[in-house]
Motif scaffolding. Structure first.
Motif, PDB file in Angstrom:
ATOM      1  N   VAL A  92      -5.122  -1.860   6.763  1.00 11.31           N
ATOM      2  CA  VAL A  92      -4.325  -0.696   6.389  1.00 11.31           C
ATOM      3  C   VAL A  92      -4.896   0.494   7.151  1.00 11.31           C
ATOM      4  CG1 VAL A  92      -3.637   0.846   4.518  1.00 11.31           C
ATOM      5  CG2 VAL A  92      -3.869  -1.591   4.082  1.00 11.31           C
TER       6      VAL A  92
ATOM      7  N   ALA B 162       0.865  -1.187   0.000  1.00 10.42           N
ATOM      8  CA  ALA B 162       0.000   0.000   0.000  1.00 10.42           C
ATOM      9  C   ALA B 162       0.892   1.224   0.000  1.00 10.42           C
ATOM     10  CB  ALA B 162      -0.912   0.009   1.224  1.00 10.42           C
TER      11      ALA B 162
ATOM     12  N   ILE C  29      -7.613   2.250  -1.996  1.00 12.08           N
ATOM     13  CA  ILE C  29      -8.072   1.729  -0.709  1.00 12.08           C
ATOM     14  C   ILE C  29      -8.773   2.819   0.094  1.00 12.08           C
ATOM     15  CG2 ILE C  29      -7.333   0.714   1.484  1.00 12.08           C
ATOM     16  CD1 ILE C  29      -4.959  -0.528  -0.047  1.00 12.08           C
TER      17      ILE C  29
ATOM     18  N   GLY D 127      -3.298   0.330  -3.469  1.00 14.01           N
ATOM     19  CA  GLY D 127      -2.805  -0.972  -3.043  1.00 14.01           C
ATOM     20  C   GLY D 127      -2.800  -1.972  -4.177  1.00 14.01           C
TER      21      GLY D 127
END
Length: 127
Positions: free
Chosen positions: A82, A27, A59, A43
């Protein structure tokens, strides 16, 4: 790996994690190509079974807010989380918030959840 310059590009922070099966996720924060310019968290997923990377996808929000400094972790079963910082302009002041999303990337249809706010009014990162 977290907090490293991606591909040697200063200021482009990336993070990477690998699950127990050898699948990986990377990411990074990168400027969106649409105008006006702002950063989003992108990502891509590596599938060890097919030995191939997925298409790159967004993302974070792609709504004009600036997302940066992604951090990433992955459980042995392929569940990835994330988190990133987001800077929003409200009136004449910037507000910093922390957002997160999750997905199980070991599944072929592993899609990211809708980003959720974790904290607000956090201290901005030092430069």
């Amino acid at each position: 790996m977290a907090g490293a310059d991606c591909a040697g590009v200063a200021g482009t922070v990336c993070a990477m994690a690998v699950d127990a099966a050898g699948n990986a996720l990377v990411a990074w924060s990168q400027q969106n190509t649409a105008g006006p310019a702002y950063n989003v968290i992108w990502g891509a997923r590596y599938d060890r079974t097919t030995n191939a990377w997925s298409a790159v996808g967004v993302i974070s929000h792609a709504d004009g807010s600036n997302a940066f400094n992604p951090v990433l972790t992955m459980a042995p079963d392929g569940t990835a989380i994330v988190a990133w910082a987001r800077r929003d302009l409200e009136g004449n002041a910037f507000r910093y918030r922390v957002w997160w999303a999750h997905a199980n990337i070991s599944r072929s249809n592993g899609t990211w959840s809708v980003p959720r706010q974790l904290a607000s009014d956090v201290q901005p990162p030092s430069v």
